[in-house]
Design a protein around this motif. Sequence first.
Motif, PDB file in Angstrom:
ATOM      1  N   ASP A   1      -5.647   7.459  11.230  1.00  0.00           N
ATOM      2  CA  ASP A   1      -5.569   8.562  10.280  1.00  0.00           C
ATOM      3  C   ASP A   1      -6.579   8.423   9.145  1.00  0.00           C
ATOM      4  OD1 ASP A   1      -2.506   7.505   8.552  1.00  0.00           O
ATOM      5  OD2 ASP A   1      -4.228   6.378   9.320  1.00  0.00           O
ATOM      6  N   ASP A   2      -7.208   7.242   9.026  1.00  0.00           N
ATOM      7  CA  ASP A   2      -8.253   7.084   8.018  1.00  0.00           C
ATOM      8  C   ASP A   2      -9.651   7.249   8.599  1.00  0.00           C
ATOM      9  OD1 ASP A   2      -8.253   3.422   7.869  1.00  0.00           O
ATOM     10  OD2 ASP A   2      -7.855   4.812   9.509  1.00  0.00           O
ATOM     11  N   TYR A   3      -9.721   7.777   9.815  1.00  0.00           N
ATOM     12  CA  TYR A   3     -10.994   8.032  10.472  1.00  0.00           C
ATOM     13  C   TYR A   3     -11.185   9.523  10.685  1.00  0.00           C
ATOM     14  CZ  TYR A   3     -11.769   3.118  11.576  1.00  0.00           C
ATOM     15  OH  TYR A   3     -12.011   1.773  11.496  1.00  0.00           O
ATOM     16  N   SER A   4     -12.404   9.968  10.492  1.00  0.00           N
ATOM     17  CA  SER A   4     -12.772  11.299  10.957  1.00  0.00           C
ATOM     18  C   SER A   4     -13.100  11.200  12.442  1.00  0.00           C
ATOM     19  CB  SER A   4     -13.979  11.831  10.184  1.00  0.00           C
ATOM     20  OG  SER A   4     -13.620  12.081   8.846  1.00  0.00           O
ATOM     21  N   ILE A   5     -12.728  12.226  13.169  1.00  0.00           N
ATOM     22  CA  ILE A   5     -12.883  12.245  14.620  1.00  0.00           C
ATOM     23  C   ILE A   5     -13.721  13.453  15.020  1.00  0.00           C
ATOM     24  CG2 ILE A   5     -11.708  12.295  16.843  1.00  0.00           C
ATOM     25  CD1 ILE A   5     -11.027   9.817  15.182  1.00  0.00           C
ATOM     26  N   ALA A   6     -14.624  13.227  15.938  1.00  0.00           N
ATOM     27  CA  ALA A   6     -15.474  14.328  16.403  1.00  0.00           C
ATOM     28  C   ALA A   6     -15.512  14.349  17.924  1.00  0.00           C
ATOM     29  CB  ALA A   6     -16.889  14.183  15.859  1.00  0.00           C
ATOM     30  N   TRP A   7     -15.804  15.515  18.443  1.00  0.00           N
ATOM     31  CA  TRP A   7     -16.065  15.691  19.870  1.00  0.00           C
ATOM     32  C   TRP A   7     -17.539  16.039  20.046  1.00  0.00           C
ATOM     33  CZ3 TRP A   7     -12.797  14.674  23.813  1.00  0.00           C
ATOM     34  CH2 TRP A   7     -11.443  14.551  23.509  1.00  0.00           C
ATOM     35  N   PHE A   8     -18.145  15.364  21.000  1.00  0.00           N
ATOM     36  CA  PHE A   8     -19.514  15.637  21.393  1.00  0.00           C
ATOM     37  C   PHE A   8     -19.525  15.930  22.889  1.00  0.00           C
ATOM     38  CE2 PHE A   8     -21.934  14.305  17.640  1.00  0.00           C
ATOM     39  CZ  PHE A   8     -20.966  13.606  16.941  1.00  0.00           C
TER      40      PHE A   8
END
Length: 124
Positions: free
Chosen positions: A30-37
């Motif tokens: 929850d302390d990470y930003s998450i992205a999709w590539f």
Amino acid sequence: EVQLVETGGGLVQAGGSLRLSCAAPGRTFDDYSIAWFRQAPGKEREGVACISSGNGRSDFADSVKGRFTISRDNTKNTVYLQMNSLKPEETAVYYCAAAPLTRVGTSRWEYDYWGQGTQVTVSS
């Protein structure tokens, strides 16, 4: 170290939908930003969507705005990418990635941890 596991890829007809999941087994993120590539054969890896830690702000590539949504369930350590109205040109391997950011990050170079990818194939 953050291990990420993507699931939910598959074969779908043009106009169809898929929901991808990105999980971090055994740890909270929850302390990470998450992205999709995504990366299609012979093409550069491109950002699709991202969601920040904290306030959960999201951002999307122009090509998917209005069709894709991103959400996170921190109780399940999972981020979801809902993809609607899929197009054949969106056939690619989809990757999720994590970075210790408190904002959205759109560049692949900001992300430290990557999953193994899941194949999405959209037939015409």
